[in-house]
Design a protein around this motif. Structure first.
Motif: not given
Length: 476
Positions: A278-302
């Motif tokens: 799982v290469d964090v430097l590839t765009p495919k993985v990095f966009i997933g990483l940054i969106v995944g880190a946002m999900l707990p905030y979205w979930f907590s807000a709900m």
């Protein structure tokens, strides 16, 4: 109650069994070593039964101040007994040497290395439990500082409480990081999975002391409503105060184990999806990483907004009853309890649909549209971000709750200068406790389920995503 712990228990067993099935145990159809995760769980039940005898038969409690130490000793005793149990199971149930699947290769592992993996998870759980207790018990300075901040109003109480929650993340994360590093170094992803099992192997004791507080609290409520003597209420308050602290330890265990379980499930997902790295430097993985880190905030807000809207409806209903039903304040007329209960039950079902949909649909949408690489990034981001928020939210809420109880009890000279009930510092503490309730009872515990459920769903659909996923990238 304890559903997050039971979830972690089942999921860590599943993750360990999935990884073991593609190792030498599964390939050679070795039945007993294959069942090693279940043997660890079984020994945990026996260890916890033995531990119970220490509180009920060997060291009986005779004074109020012995309650909390006795509950904490249960955790230490169960951990020590379990360490011996794991050593026996590892020696008897495993071959001396075997191979474990390690991202496309087979890694040679010895039975004593697997024992160390389980043991490091077990003792890391104890460390997390006691650090959680230090930051949430009113016997120690962090909560006393939060209580002291109530002198200058609710705003400073909230600031001190949030600071405490953020600070309380440091040691548990180091404990989790150390256990992951050691267990992964010794036995790859299988080591991480059994480390999670080790952390949860004393779950019976953890759940017993977790349930202790609410049971004592409800007993006190019954005693008060039944008009029983003041002495009985004092005893139930003492039991509740001890149980309130140990309940926080249970939450610490749940969050720590959720991190290890999610990582183990992530490893199982990567192996099933046949991703070598799982290469964090590839765009495919990095966009997933940054969106995944946002999900707990979205979930907590709900979840927090859901608690707020349900509370708003409840307050409006109570005000309506006071204004329209004469005799409630005087005690001559009974309130309309059924309507209040309906508001709570309706909210608990309807308000959980959007957060539930977020958790269930995210892996499906990401896997189908963006593929397994992006989904692996989402899972990693949600795990890293979710664990931090969960620990912080649970400990902040627990600290505010116990700061209020510290002022109300007035057990020390310092506490008496802040009280009694109804004083300005007490009112500020009540505001903090009200803010903390959705943090420690809703957002914090439910984040464990977010990171685990996304990983479980991704694991189930991994072959499908690997074959048919990534529709958008195929078009681009």
């Amino acid at each position: 109650m304890g559903s997050d712990l039971f979830g972690s228990y089942a999921e860590s067993s599943c993750a360990a069994l999935v990884v073991a099935s593609i190792s030498s145990f599964g390939i050679n159809h070795e039945f007993t070593p294959m069942l090693y995760p279940l043997l660890v769980s079984s020994v945990g039940i026996i260890a916890c039964l033995i531990t119970t005898l220490f509180a009920t038969d060997f060291f009986k409690i005779k004074a109020v101040d012995e309650i909390e130490p006795a509950l904490k000793k249960q955790l230490i005793i169960s951990t020590a007994v379990m360490t011996v149990g794991i050593a026996l199971v590892s020696w008897l149930g495993l071959p001396y040497t075997f191979t474990i699947f390690n991202f496309g290769a087979q890694k040679t592992v010895y039975n004593w290395q697997l024992f160390l993996c389980v043991a490091v998870g077990l003792w890391a759980g104890l460390v997390i439990g006691f650090v959680t207790e230090y930051y949430t018990s009113n016997a120690y300075s962090p909560v006393q500082d939060v209580a002291d901040s109530c002198r200058t109003g609710a705003a400073t109480n909230v600031i001190f409480g949030l600071a405490l929650g953020y600070k309380s993340v440091i040691i548990p994360i180091f404990a989790i990081a150390f256990s992951i590093f050691l267990s992964f170094s010794l036995a790859a992803m299988y080591g991480v999975a059994v480390a999670a099992l080790g952390m949860l192997s004393t779950i019976a004791t953890g759940l017993a002391i977790d349930a202790y507080g609410p049971i004592s609290d409800n007993a006190g409520g019954i005693a008060e409503m039944a008009g029983m003597s003041h002495r009985i209420r004092e005893r139930t308050d003492a039991l509740d105060a001890a149980g309130n602290t140990t309940a926080a330890i249970g939450k610490g265990f749940a969050i720590g184990s959720a991190a290890l379980v999610s990582l183990a499930l992530f490893g199982a997902f990567v192996s099933r999806a046949e991703i070598s790295t799982v290469d964090v430097l590839t765009p495919k993985v990095f966009i997933g990483l940054i969106v995944g880190a946002m999900l707990p905030y979205w979930f907590s807000a709900m979840t927090m907004k859901s608690v707020g809207s349900a509370a708003l409806k409840m307050v409006e209903e109570v005000r309506r009853q006071f204004n329209t039903i004469p005799g409630i304040m005087e005690g001559t007329t009974k309130p309309d309890y059924a309507t209040c209960v309906k508001i709570s039950t309706d909210a608990s079902i309807k308000e959980m649909i959007p957060p539930g949909a977020l958790v269930m649909l995210t892996p499906l949408i990401v896997g189908i549209l963006f593929g397994v690489e992006t989904l692996s990034g989402v899972l990693a981001g949600a795990l890293v971000s979710g664990v931090q928020i969960a620990i912080s939210a649970s400990n902040t809420g627990g600290a505010w709750d116990n700061a209020k109880k510290y002022i109300e009890a007035g057990a020390s000279e310092h506490a008496r200068t802040l009280g009694p009930k109804g004083s300005d510092p007490h009112k500020a503490a009540v505001i903090g406790d009200t803010i903390g309730d959705p943090l420690k009872d809703t957002s914090g515990p439910s984040l464990n389920i977010l990171i685990k459920l996304m990983a479980v769903e991704s694991l189930v659909f991994a072959p499908f995503f690997a074959t048919h996923g990534g529709i958008l990238f195929k078009w681009l």
